[in-house]
Design a protein around this motif. Structure first.
Motif, PDB file in Angstrom:
ATOM      1  N   ILE A   4       0.827  -1.194   0.000  1.00 34.45           N
ATOM      2  CA  ILE A   4       0.000   0.000   0.000  1.00 34.45           C
ATOM      3  C   ILE A   4       0.865   1.249   0.000  1.00 34.45           C
ATOM      4  O   ILE A   4       2.039   1.216   0.354  1.00 34.45           O
ATOM      5  CB  ILE A   4      -0.938   0.030   1.231  1.00 34.45           C
ATOM      6  CG1 ILE A   4      -0.116  -0.025   2.518  1.00 34.45           C
ATOM      7  CG2 ILE A   4      -1.950  -1.079   1.176  1.00 34.45           C
ATOM      8  CD1 ILE A   4      -0.914   0.259   3.752  1.00 34.45           C
ATOM      9  N   ASP A   5       0.284   2.358  -0.417  1.00 34.06           N
ATOM     10  CA  ASP A   5       0.927   3.657  -0.325  1.00 34.06           C
ATOM     11  C   ASP A   5       0.530   4.233   1.028  1.00 34.06           C
ATOM     12  O   ASP A   5      -0.634   4.424   1.312  1.00 34.06           O
ATOM     13  CB  ASP A   5       0.441   4.554  -1.461  1.00 34.06           C
ATOM     14  CG  ASP A   5       1.066   5.939  -1.406  1.00 34.06           C
ATOM     15  OD1 ASP A   5       2.092   6.113  -0.720  1.00 34.06           O
ATOM     16  OD2 ASP A   5       0.522   6.859  -2.046  1.00 34.06           O
ATOM     17  N   CYS A   6       1.518   4.459   1.857  1.00 34.59           N
ATOM     18  CA  CYS A   6       1.242   4.884   3.224  1.00 34.59           C
ATOM     19  C   CYS A   6       1.933   6.212   3.510  1.00 34.59           C
ATOM     20  O   CYS A   6       3.091   6.391   3.183  1.00 34.59           O
ATOM     21  CB  CYS A   6       1.745   3.805   4.170  1.00 34.59           C
ATOM     22  SG  CYS A   6       1.567   4.219   5.890  1.00 34.59           S
ATOM     23  N   LYS A   7       1.200   7.101   4.132  1.00 34.84           N
ATOM     24  CA  LYS A   7       1.752   8.399   4.505  1.00 34.84           C
ATOM     25  C   LYS A   7       2.254   8.395   5.945  1.00 34.84           C
ATOM     26  O   LYS A   7       2.495   9.442   6.528  1.00 34.84           O
ATOM     27  CB  LYS A   7       0.688   9.472   4.321  1.00 34.84           C
ATOM     28  CG  LYS A   7       0.262   9.624   2.886  1.00 34.84           C
ATOM     29  CD  LYS A   7      -0.799  10.670   2.741  1.00 34.84           C
ATOM     30  CE  LYS A   7      -1.192  10.748   1.266  1.00 34.84           C
ATOM     31  NZ  LYS A   7      -2.369  11.538   1.053  1.00 34.84           N
ATOM     32  N   LEU A   8       2.435   7.205   6.497  1.00 33.15           N
ATOM     33  CA  LEU A   8       2.816   7.079   7.895  1.00 33.15           C
ATOM     34  C   LEU A   8       4.152   7.753   8.181  1.00 33.15           C
ATOM     35  O   LEU A   8       4.274   8.529   9.131  1.00 33.15           O
ATOM     36  CB  LEU A   8       2.876   5.606   8.287  1.00 33.15           C
ATOM     37  CG  LEU A   8       3.193   5.290   9.734  1.00 33.15           C
ATOM     38  CD1 LEU A   8       2.193   5.952  10.668  1.00 33.15           C
ATOM     39  CD2 LEU A   8       3.207   3.793   9.952  1.00 33.15           C
ATOM     40  N   ILE A  36       4.949  -1.520   7.994  1.00 32.80           N
ATOM     41  CA  ILE A  36       3.909  -0.674   7.400  1.00 32.80           C
ATOM     42  C   ILE A  36       4.547   0.417   6.547  1.00 32.80           C
ATOM     43  O   ILE A  36       4.101   0.687   5.432  1.00 32.80           O
ATOM     44  CB  ILE A  36       3.005  -0.078   8.496  1.00 32.80           C
ATOM     45  CG1 ILE A  36       2.235  -1.179   9.219  1.00 32.80           C
ATOM     46  CG2 ILE A  36       2.040   0.953   7.901  1.00 32.80           C
ATOM     47  CD1 ILE A  36       1.592  -0.750  10.526  1.00 32.80           C
ATOM     48  N   GLU A  37       5.610   1.030   7.056  1.00 32.00           N
ATOM     49  CA  GLU A  37       6.287   2.082   6.280  1.00 32.00           C
ATOM     50  C   GLU A  37       6.959   1.519   5.037  1.00 32.00           C
ATOM     51  O   GLU A  37       7.248   2.260   4.101  1.00 32.00           O
ATOM     52  CB  GLU A  37       7.302   2.823   7.158  1.00 32.00           C
ATOM     53  CG  GLU A  37       6.637   3.729   8.173  1.00 32.00           C
ATOM     54  CD  GLU A  37       7.612   4.593   8.946  1.00 32.00           C
ATOM     55  OE1 GLU A  37       8.842   4.446   8.780  1.00 32.00           O
ATOM     56  OE2 GLU A  37       7.130   5.438   9.736  1.00 32.00           O
ATOM     57  N   ALA A  41       0.479  -3.901   4.383  1.00 32.04           N
ATOM     58  CA  ALA A  41      -0.809  -3.458   4.923  1.00 32.04           C
ATOM     59  C   ALA A  41      -0.925  -3.841   6.399  1.00 32.04           C
ATOM     60  O   ALA A  41      -0.632  -4.974   6.766  1.00 32.04           O
ATOM     61  CB  ALA A  41      -1.951  -4.085   4.131  1.00 32.04           C
ATOM     62  N   ALA A  47      -4.584  -0.127  11.752  1.00 33.35           N
ATOM     63  CA  ALA A  47      -4.875   1.010  10.870  1.00 33.35           C
ATOM     64  C   ALA A  47      -5.764   2.031  11.579  1.00 33.35           C
ATOM     65  O   ALA A  47      -5.543   3.241  11.480  1.00 33.35           O
ATOM     66  CB  ALA A  47      -5.540   0.525   9.580  1.00 33.35           C
ATOM     67  N   LEU A  61      -4.605   8.182   5.413  1.00 33.70           N
ATOM     68  CA  LEU A  61      -3.316   7.638   5.810  1.00 33.70           C
ATOM     69  C   LEU A  61      -2.835   6.527   4.882  1.00 33.70           C
ATOM     70  O   LEU A  61      -1.643   6.400   4.636  1.00 33.70           O
ATOM     71  CB  LEU A  61      -3.401   7.118   7.248  1.00 33.70           C
ATOM     72  CG  LEU A  61      -2.101   6.814   7.965  1.00 33.70           C
ATOM     73  CD1 LEU A  61      -1.165   8.018   7.991  1.00 33.70           C
ATOM     74  CD2 LEU A  61      -2.377   6.347   9.382  1.00 33.70           C
ATOM     75  N   PHE A  62      -3.767   5.754   4.360  1.00 35.05           N
ATOM     76  CA  PHE A  62      -3.422   4.609   3.506  1.00 35.05           C
ATOM     77  C   PHE A  62      -4.181   4.673   2.194  1.00 35.05           C
ATOM     78  O   PHE A  62      -5.342   5.032   2.165  1.00 35.05           O
ATOM     79  CB  PHE A  62      -3.797   3.293   4.202  1.00 35.05           C
ATOM     80  CG  PHE A  62      -3.143   3.100   5.523  1.00 35.05           C
ATOM     81  CD1 PHE A  62      -1.834   2.685   5.610  1.00 35.05           C
ATOM     82  CD2 PHE A  62      -3.839   3.368   6.690  1.00 35.05           C
ATOM     83  CE1 PHE A  62      -1.222   2.506   6.841  1.00 35.05           C
ATOM     84  CE2 PHE A  62      -3.246   3.190   7.929  1.00 35.05           C
ATOM     85  CZ  PHE A  62      -1.935   2.775   8.001  1.00 35.05           C
TER      86      PHE A  62
END
Length: 71
Positions: A4-8, A36-37, A41, A47, A61-62
């Motif tokens: 996934i594309d994560c903005k974490l 996660i980074e 997922a 989440a 966020l995801f």
């Protein structure tokens, strides 16, 4: 496991906190944050906790990757 594309990482950097600090704050392992980074997922409960921590929706966020559908 879905990537996934994560903005974490971006959100964590804005607050100036480490992966360990974030993990401790929401009750998960630092390895989970690293995974996660890296695009793995998280579970739904994780989440939800992450989104709540950053005061964002899960969708903010995801983001799941776009599926390539043939025309």
């Amino acid at each position: 496991m879905e990537v996934i594309d994560c903005k974490l990482r971006e959100e964590r950097s804005k607050l100036g906190i480490t992966q360990k600090q974030l993990a401790d704050s929401i009750g998960i392992s630092e390895r989970s944050i690293i995974n996660i980074e890296s695009g793995r997922a998280p579970s739904l409960p994780t989440a939800i906790r992450l989104a709540a921590y950053f005061h964002l929706s899960i969708e903010q966020l995801f983001q799941l990757p776009e599926e390539n559908t043939p025309l």
